[in-house]
Write a protein that holds these residues in place. Structure first.
Motif, PDB file in Angstrom:
ATOM      1  N   UNK A 236       6.319   3.744 -71.573  1.00 30.65           N
ATOM      2  CA  UNK A 236       6.415   3.823 -70.113  1.00 30.65           C
ATOM      3  C   UNK A 236       7.666   3.149 -69.566  1.00 30.65           C
ATOM      4  N   UNK A 237       8.020   2.000 -70.140  1.00 33.81           N
ATOM      5  CA  UNK A 237       9.223   1.305 -69.695  1.00 33.81           C
ATOM      6  C   UNK A 237       8.949  -0.020 -69.017  1.00 33.81           C
ATOM      7  N   UNK A 238       9.843  -0.366 -68.115  1.00 30.82           N
ATOM      8  CA  UNK A 238       9.834  -1.666 -67.439  1.00 30.82           C
ATOM      9  C   UNK A 238       8.657  -1.801 -66.478  1.00 30.82           C
ATOM     10  N   UNK A 239       8.481  -3.021 -65.978  1.00 27.53           N
ATOM     11  CA  UNK A 239       7.414  -3.274 -65.016  1.00 27.53           C
ATOM     12  C   UNK A 239       7.523  -2.343 -63.817  1.00 27.53           C
ATOM     13  N   UNK A 240       8.713  -2.150 -63.302  1.00 24.30           N
ATOM     14  CA  UNK A 240       8.875  -1.276 -62.133  1.00 24.30           C
ATOM     15  C   UNK A 240       8.442   0.150 -62.448  1.00 24.30           C
ATOM     16  N   UNK A 241       8.746   0.625 -63.659  1.00 22.21           N
ATOM     17  CA  UNK A 241       8.317   1.969 -64.062  1.00 22.21           C
ATOM     18  C   UNK A 241       6.798   2.025 -64.222  1.00 22.21           C
ATOM     19  N   UNK A 242       6.225   0.974 -64.773  1.00 20.23           N
ATOM     20  CA  UNK A 242       4.777   0.897 -64.929  1.00 20.23           C
ATOM     21  C   UNK A 242       4.116   0.879 -63.551  1.00 20.23           C
ATOM     22  N   UNK A 243       4.667   0.110 -62.649  1.00 15.30           N
ATOM     23  CA  UNK A 243       4.110  -0.004 -61.302  1.00 15.30           C
ATOM     24  C   UNK A 243       4.101   1.357 -60.595  1.00 15.30           C
TER      25      UNK A 243
ATOM     26  N   UNK B 183      -7.362  -9.596 -71.483  1.00 12.86           N
ATOM     27  CA  UNK B 183      -6.741  -8.906 -70.359  1.00 12.86           C
ATOM     28  C   UNK B 183      -5.282  -8.682 -70.719  1.00 12.86           C
ATOM     29  N   UNK B 184      -4.833  -7.452 -70.537  1.00 14.21           N
ATOM     30  CA  UNK B 184      -3.421  -7.124 -70.702  1.00 14.21           C
ATOM     31  C   UNK B 184      -2.887  -6.720 -69.341  1.00 14.21           C
ATOM     32  N   UNK B 185      -1.810  -7.382 -68.938  1.00 12.77           N
ATOM     33  CA  UNK B 185      -1.149  -7.002 -67.693  1.00 12.77           C
ATOM     34  C   UNK B 185       0.328  -6.779 -67.974  1.00 12.77           C
ATOM     35  N   UNK B 186       0.915  -5.904 -67.203  1.00 13.31           N
ATOM     36  CA  UNK B 186       2.366  -5.773 -67.162  1.00 13.31           C
ATOM     37  C   UNK B 186       2.753  -6.396 -65.834  1.00 13.31           C
ATOM     38  N   UNK B 187       3.754  -7.256 -65.854  1.00 10.53           N
ATOM     39  CA  UNK B 187       4.071  -7.982 -64.631  1.00 10.53           C
ATOM     40  C   UNK B 187       5.564  -8.218 -64.471  1.00 10.53           C
ATOM     41  N   UNK B 188       5.896  -8.581 -63.268  1.00 11.03           N
ATOM     42  CA  UNK B 188       7.249  -9.003 -62.925  1.00 11.03           C
ATOM     43  C   UNK B 188       7.497 -10.328 -63.652  1.00 11.03           C
ATOM     44  N   UNK B 189       8.584 -10.384 -64.408  1.00 11.47           N
ATOM     45  CA  UNK B 189       8.892 -11.599 -65.160  1.00 11.47           C
ATOM     46  C   UNK B 189       9.920 -12.486 -64.460  1.00 11.47           C
ATOM     47  N   UNK B 190       9.949 -12.404 -63.138  1.00  7.77           N
ATOM     48  CA  UNK B 190      10.790 -13.344 -62.391  1.00  7.77           C
ATOM     49  C   UNK B 190      10.158 -14.725 -62.502  1.00  7.77           C
ATOM     50  N   UNK B 191      10.976 -15.754 -62.374  1.00  9.45           N
ATOM     51  CA  UNK B 191      10.459 -17.125 -62.427  1.00  9.45           C
ATOM     52  C   UNK B 191       9.373 -17.334 -61.383  1.00  9.45           C
TER      53      UNK B 191
ATOM     54  N   UNK C  65      -5.531 -14.248 -60.458  1.00  8.56           N
ATOM     55  CA  UNK C  65      -4.208 -13.634 -60.389  1.00  8.56           C
ATOM     56  C   UNK C  65      -3.983 -12.984 -59.021  1.00  8.56           C
ATOM     57  N   UNK C  66      -5.000 -12.266 -58.538  1.00  5.33           N
ATOM     58  CA  UNK C  66      -4.901 -11.609 -57.233  1.00  5.33           C
ATOM     59  C   UNK C  66      -4.752 -12.651 -56.127  1.00  5.33           C
ATOM     60  N   UNK C  67      -5.592 -13.681 -56.149  1.00  4.22           N
ATOM     61  CA  UNK C  67      -5.544 -14.722 -55.118  1.00  4.22           C
ATOM     62  C   UNK C  67      -4.217 -15.478 -55.125  1.00  4.22           C
ATOM     63  N   UNK C  68      -3.579 -15.583 -56.290  1.00  2.00           N
ATOM     64  CA  UNK C  68      -2.290 -16.276 -56.400  1.00  2.00           C
ATOM     65  C   UNK C  68      -1.113 -15.347 -56.115  1.00  2.00           C
ATOM     66  N   UNK C  69      -1.421 -14.105 -55.727  1.00  2.00           N
ATOM     67  CA  UNK C  69      -0.408 -13.098 -55.371  1.00  2.00           C
ATOM     68  C   UNK C  69       0.551 -12.793 -56.510  1.00  2.00           C
ATOM     69  N   UNK C  70       0.015 -12.764 -57.732  1.00  2.00           N
ATOM     70  CA  UNK C  70       0.809 -12.373 -58.894  1.00  2.00           C
ATOM     71  C   UNK C  70       1.077 -10.877 -58.797  1.00  2.00           C
ATOM     72  N   UNK C  71       2.309 -10.475 -59.047  1.00  2.00           N
ATOM     73  CA  UNK C  71       2.698  -9.066 -59.024  1.00  2.00           C
ATOM     74  C   UNK C  71       2.452  -8.498 -60.421  1.00  2.00           C
ATOM     75  N   UNK C  72       1.349  -7.735 -60.592  1.00  2.00           N
ATOM     76  CA  UNK C  72       0.968  -7.243 -61.906  1.00  2.00           C
ATOM     77  C   UNK C  72       0.252  -5.906 -61.818  1.00  2.00           C
ATOM     78  N   UNK C  73       0.183  -5.237 -62.968  1.00  2.00           N
ATOM     79  CA  UNK C  73      -0.589  -4.011 -63.138  1.00  2.00           C
ATOM     80  C   UNK C  73      -1.509  -4.236 -64.332  1.00  2.00           C
TER      81      UNK C  73
ATOM     82  N   UNK D 203      -4.705   6.799 -65.463  1.00  2.00           N
ATOM     83  CA  UNK D 203      -5.247   7.215 -66.747  1.00  2.00           C
ATOM     84  C   UNK D 203      -4.226   7.990 -67.583  1.00  2.00           C
ATOM     85  N   UNK D 204      -3.420   8.847 -66.952  1.00  2.00           N
ATOM     86  CA  UNK D 204      -2.415   9.607 -67.714  1.00  2.00           C
ATOM     87  C   UNK D 204      -1.368   8.678 -68.323  1.00  2.00           C
ATOM     88  N   UNK D 205      -0.965   7.670 -67.587  1.00  2.00           N
ATOM     89  CA  UNK D 205       0.021   6.713 -68.089  1.00  2.00           C
ATOM     90  C   UNK D 205      -0.579   5.834 -69.186  1.00  2.00           C
TER      91      UNK D 205
END
Length: 158
Positions: free
Chosen positions: A103-110, A38-46, A11-19, A128-130
């Motif tokens: 927490x909300x949307x990906x941007x809020x999570x980020x 693995x659970x990630x929150x990510x940008x859901x753009x195409x 995911x990192x090597x493919x430059x996926x935008x995730x948390x 950790x708090x989030x």
């Protein structure tokens, strides 16, 4: 956990935008709980979803929540309606979430994440708090012990 780390590396090597969120995030913060996915929150753009698909190439990703384990075959068009992806791969499960309860949307999570080095690669992880807030909002019985551990870790680190 090597296969899970290898998925994150892809995911990192493919430059996926995730948390990184969920059980693996809790383990990374020091929880003794075990996790099988693995659970990630990510940008859901195409564009980002197609990066996820590219990252998983060769791992035979399938939609885990479908009756017939339908292969992951995203296009710019069919990815536009997605809000979550629950995948099985040859190396393990990957849940891609567009938002996190409490927490909300990906941007809020980020905004509530921090950069860490995990197995030699930098990635974002929910602070950790989030993570505690998210696990409390889900109020699942399986999260009770994790929340206790995370709160103890948080106290030790302050």
């Amino acid at each position: 956990m090597d296969d899970l780390s290898d998925i994150i590396e892809r995911l990192v090597e493919s430059e996926v935008d995730f948390v990184l969120v969920g059980g693996l995030a809790a383990v990374t913060h020091g929880s003794s709980m075990t996790t099988q996915d693995i659970d990630i929150c990510c940008d859901f753009s195409s564009k980002n979803l197609l990066r996820i698909q590219a990252a998983l190439a060769g791992l035979h990703p399938v939609h885990r929540m479908t009756t017939h384990q339908v292969p992951l075959e995203l296009t710019e068009t069919n990815s536009q309606a997605l809000k979550n992806l629950y995948l099985d791969t040859d190396w393990g499960q990957l849940d891609c979430l567009g938002e996190i309860l409490g927490l909300g949307s990906f941007e809020e999570v980020k905004q509530r994440s921090e950069t860490i080095v995990l197995d030699g690669m930098e990635c974002l992880i929910l602070r950790i708090d989030a993570l505690i807030t998210a696990k409390e909002a889900m109020s699942r019985p399986k999260d009770i012990e994790t929340i206790k551990q995370l709160k103890a870790i948080q106290r030790e680190n302050t």
